[in-house]
Design a protein around this motif. Structure first.
Motif, PDB file in Angstrom:
ATOM      1  N   ALA A 165      36.709  52.305   0.828  1.00 13.27           N
ATOM      2  CA  ALA A 165      37.741  51.555   1.539  1.00 13.27           C
ATOM      3  C   ALA A 165      39.071  51.629   0.795  1.00 13.27           C
ATOM      4  N   ARG A 166      39.042  51.570  -0.529  1.00 16.49           N
ATOM      5  CA  ARG A 166      40.277  51.692  -1.317  1.00 16.49           C
ATOM      6  C   ARG A 166      40.889  53.085  -1.144  1.00 16.49           C
ATOM      7  N   TYR A 167      40.036  54.109  -1.130  1.00 11.65           N
ATOM      8  CA  TYR A 167      40.514  55.468  -0.881  1.00 11.65           C
ATOM      9  C   TYR A 167      41.220  55.535   0.473  1.00 11.65           C
ATOM     10  N   GLU A 168      40.588  54.979   1.492  1.00  7.58           N
ATOM     11  CA  GLU A 168      41.192  54.990   2.827  1.00  7.58           C
ATOM     12  C   GLU A 168      42.530  54.262   2.830  1.00  7.58           C
ATOM     13  N   ASP A 169      42.616  53.117   2.150  1.00 11.88           N
ATOM     14  CA  ASP A 169      43.880  52.383   2.056  1.00 11.88           C
ATOM     15  C   ASP A 169      44.983  53.290   1.505  1.00 11.88           C
ATOM     16  N   GLU A 170      44.673  53.987   0.437  1.00 13.19           N
ATOM     17  CA  GLU A 170      45.677  54.830  -0.222  1.00 13.19           C
ATOM     18  C   GLU A 170      46.041  56.059   0.612  1.00 13.19           C
ATOM     19  N   VAL A 171      45.041  56.673   1.225  1.00 10.47           N
ATOM     20  CA  VAL A 171      45.304  57.865   2.038  1.00 10.47           C
ATOM     21  C   VAL A 171      46.102  57.508   3.285  1.00 10.47           C
ATOM     22  N   ASP A 226      49.301  64.763  -2.792  1.00  6.03           N
ATOM     23  CA  ASP A 226      48.865  63.430  -3.217  1.00  6.03           C
ATOM     24  C   ASP A 226      47.515  63.080  -2.593  1.00  6.03           C
ATOM     25  N   ARG A 227      47.310  63.483  -1.356  1.00  6.32           N
ATOM     26  CA  ARG A 227      46.016  63.258  -0.698  1.00  6.32           C
ATOM     27  C   ARG A 227      44.910  64.028  -1.431  1.00  6.32           C
ATOM     28  N   GLN A 228      45.201  65.259  -1.789  1.00 10.40           N
ATOM     29  CA  GLN A 228      44.214  66.062  -2.520  1.00 10.40           C
ATOM     30  C   GLN A 228      43.897  65.437  -3.878  1.00 10.40           C
ATOM     31  N   ALA A 229      44.917  64.911  -4.540  1.00  8.86           N
ATOM     32  CA  ALA A 229      44.702  64.257  -5.838  1.00  8.86           C
ATOM     33  C   ALA A 229      43.830  63.013  -5.677  1.00  8.86           C
TER      34      ALA A 229
END
Length: 88
Positions: free
Chosen positions: A18-24, A65-68
């Motif tokens: 969920a945190r990944y999704e927030d950032e992406v 940034d998404r790849q990172a």
């Protein structure tokens, strides 16, 4: 340019997912994308996303940034199925 409407079906495997999704999802505006709706059961998530153009979607998927973020979150990156949809 043709606007794109997408529905993403996301399998959240952990809180990190969920945190990944927030950032992406925060990266969408830089590519002409908007998150129109985000619904969750806690384990799955449905996202309705609009892009001004297909080029915006391509730029979003190739965003450095998404790849990172994908590298940083590793196994927590959720499996996602994306459907291109048309309103009825």
């Amino acid at each position: 340019m043709t606007e794109l409407l997408l529905v993403a079906l996301v399998d959240l495997v952990s809180e990190d997912s969920a945190r990944y999704e927030d950032e992406v999802l925060a990266l969408l505006p830089r590519h002409g994308g908007t998150l129109e709706r985000r619904l969750t059961t806690g384990r799955e998530e449905v996202q309705v996303i609009r892009f001004a153009s297909r080029e915006g979607l391509t730029a979003f998927t190739e965003d450095a940034d998404r790849q990172a973020l994908r590298e940083r979150y590793g196994a927590a990156v959720p499996a996602t199925r994306v459907l291109e949809v048309t309103p009825r």
